[in-house]
Scaffold this motif. Sequence first.
Motif, short mmCIF file in Angstrom:
data_model
loop_
_atom_site.label_atom_id
_atom_site.label_comp_id
_atom_site.label_asym_id
_atom_site.label_seq_id
_atom_site.Cartn_x
_atom_site.Cartn_y
_atom_site.Cartn_z
N PRO A 178 0.53 -1.36 -0.33
CA PRO A 178 -0.27 -0.11 0.03
C PRO A 178 0.84 1.35 0.45
N LYS A 179 0.77 1.97 -0.83
CA LYS A 179 1.14 3.14 -1.06
C LYS A 179 0.19 4.71 -0.05
N ILE A 180 0.89 5.20 0.84
CA ILE A 180 0.19 6.92 1.18
C ILE A 180 1.37 8.07 0.81
N ALA A 181 0.58 9.15 0.14
CA ALA A 181 1.95 10.43 -0.36
C ALA A 181 1.45 10.97 0.82
N VAL A 182 2.14 12.52 1.15
CA VAL A 182 2.51 13.10 1.91
C VAL A 182 3.00 14.16 1.36
N THR A 183 2.31 15.38 2.14
CA THR A 183 2.66 16.49 1.31
C THR A 183 2.72 17.83 1.95
N LEU A 184 3.16 17.72 2.73
CA LEU A 184 3.33 19.27 3.91
C LEU A 184 3.65 20.09 2.96
N ARG A 185 4.28 21.48 3.77
CA ARG A 185 4.46 22.35 3.59
C ARG A 185 5.18 23.79 4.84
N SER A 186 5.91 24.55 5.05
CA SER A 186 6.40 24.97 5.92
C SER A 186 5.39 26.37 5.92
N ALA A 201 2.97 10.21 14.07
CA ALA A 201 1.42 9.60 13.59
C ALA A 201 1.67 8.65 12.54
N LEU A 202 2.92 9.00 11.46
CA LEU A 202 2.57 8.60 10.23
C LEU A 202 3.80 7.53 10.80
N VAL A 203 4.75 7.72 11.47
CA VAL A 203 4.94 6.47 12.08
C VAL A 203 4.35 4.78 12.86
N ASP A 204 3.13 5.82 13.30
CA ASP A 204 2.37 5.01 14.24
C ASP A 204 1.90 4.14 11.95
N LEU A 205 1.40 5.00 11.62
CA LEU A 205 0.20 4.69 10.52
C LEU A 205 1.46 3.55 9.72
N GLN A 206 2.17 3.71 9.57
CA GLN A 206 3.58 3.09 8.57
C GLN A 206 3.58 1.72 9.09
N ALA A 207 3.42 0.81 10.14
CA ALA A 207 4.00 -0.13 11.89
C ALA A 207 2.30 -0.83 11.16
N ALA A 208 1.93 0.01 11.23
CA ALA A 208 -0.41 -0.75 11.49
C ALA A 208 -0.76 -1.02 10.21
N THR A 209 0.23 -0.16 8.94
CA THR A 209 -0.81 -0.78 7.33
C THR A 209 0.26 -1.51 6.37
N ASP A 210 1.53 -1.19 7.19
CA ASP A 210 2.76 -2.11 6.51
C ASP A 210 2.97 -1.60 4.85
N SER A 211 2.95 0.36 4.89
CA SER A 211 2.44 0.92 4.21
C SER A 211 4.24 1.46 3.03
N GLN A 212 4.76 2.14 1.94
CA GLN A 212 5.00 2.39 1.65
C GLN A 212 4.97 3.84 1.47
N ILE A 213 5.63 4.08 2.56
CA ILE A 213 5.08 6.52 2.40
C ILE A 213 6.24 7.04 1.77
N ASN A 237 10.48 1.46 4.52
CA ASN A 237 10.21 1.11 3.27
C ASN A 237 9.44 2.99 3.01
N SER A 238 10.36 3.43 3.16
CA SER A 238 10.09 5.21 2.36
C SER A 238 11.00 5.84 2.06
N GLN A 239 10.61 6.95 1.19
CA GLN A 239 11.40 7.64 0.31
C GLN A 239 10.48 9.08 0.27
N VAL A 240 11.69 10.05 -0.64
CA VAL A 240 11.49 11.29 -0.82
C VAL A 240 11.47 11.16 -1.60
N VAL A 241 10.46 11.51 -2.66
CA VAL A 241 9.83 11.17 -4.31
C VAL A 241 9.78 13.18 -4.80
N THR A 242 11.05 14.25 -5.25
CA THR A 242 11.06 15.29 -5.80
C THR A 242 11.00 14.97 -7.51
N LEU A 243 9.60 15.78 -7.84
CA LEU A 243 9.14 15.49 -9.24
C LEU A 243 9.30 16.93 -9.66
N THR A 244 9.82 17.38 -10.59
CA THR A 244 9.84 18.56 -11.66
C THR A 244 8.52 18.98 -12.70
#
Length: 358
Positions: A178-186, A201-213, A237-244
């Motif tokens: 399962p994939k979960i995308a997160v887009t936060l800004r300052s 909360a994201l750490v807990d969510l990832q552990a509970a769902t075995d998701s790729q963040i 099971n996480s990565q920073v995705v930089t796309l332009t």
Amino acid sequence: MSEIQAVLCGYYGKGNGGDEALLVSMLEMLPPNVKPLVLSADPRATSKSYGVRSYDRMNSGAVIRALRESQVLILGGGSLIQDATSLRNSIYYGGLLGLAQQFGLQTIALAQGIGPLNKPLTRWIAKRAFGNCTAVSVRDPASAALLEGWGISCQMAPDPVWSMAATPVPEIANISRPKIAVTLRSHPKLTTERLDVLTRALVDLQAATDSQILLVPFQLTTDLDLAQQIQAELTDNSQVVTLTDPKQLKGLFQGVDLAIGMRYHSLIMAAAEGCKCWAIGYDPKVSKLMTEIDIPGWELADIPTDAGAISRSWQQHLTTGTALSWASLQTISRKSLAHKDLLTATLGKIASSQKVAD
């Protein structure tokens, strides 16, 4: 039909994925007989990315030259005239519209999200700028109501990014979990304490769902540090995705199971690709979007202080929540094309009158 040149101005060349997506949408809307000239904070990058002529938006000589070479100025799109952050944007874009009108250009304001306008000066700028436009379209009911209250006619339609074509991102699509995308800004309200509780909360969510963040910075200068800071607390099971490429940014959400977003256009892109969404409202435009398409979430100032409660809300939405239906998406996408229809009709009239004058 006579060929004309149009100056395109907006928050372009700043590396903001949402605003670059708007530029792509604007370029896709232009009829073949219209040559674009884009005012950009990074004209070299804009020219290279989109194959268009581009001038420095802050170089007064270049801006005047662009106006003198052109017959039309297109302001689009987004929240360009507002005073939530500062007066500078309203003064710049309102002044540019006024200057173009003085030079005899037809002016078109497209896909605008107007406001907030808390100060008398910005209200005066907005009323004058939009009131003197040849045509205006807006992307939300509040903006339409504001203009109508001033006696300014406008077309209302969903943001054009809804109908922008997406480019798949195979390396993301091929992830099996399962994939979960997160887009936060300052943001001033995203305090250290609130960021910490969201991270836990994201750490807990990832552990509970075995998701790729997937942590997706929409503007590297403001979002990348946040993404890297959160990613450091997560598992492999996480990565920073930089796309332009805006089309790839939208395509990234294909097959994503849940998008947790502050960024307005991240939520539009995710919803448009059939993704369940959870919003964190930092700006009125996000709050409006939450209401318009029924996205659950919290205002940034009202985020729960219990990381476990946040994670459980996300887990429940991931399990039982729903994305927009295919029929709803088709309707929204079709309605968003009204911006293109307005632009095509207005530019057609301008080209015809130009031919007669020639």
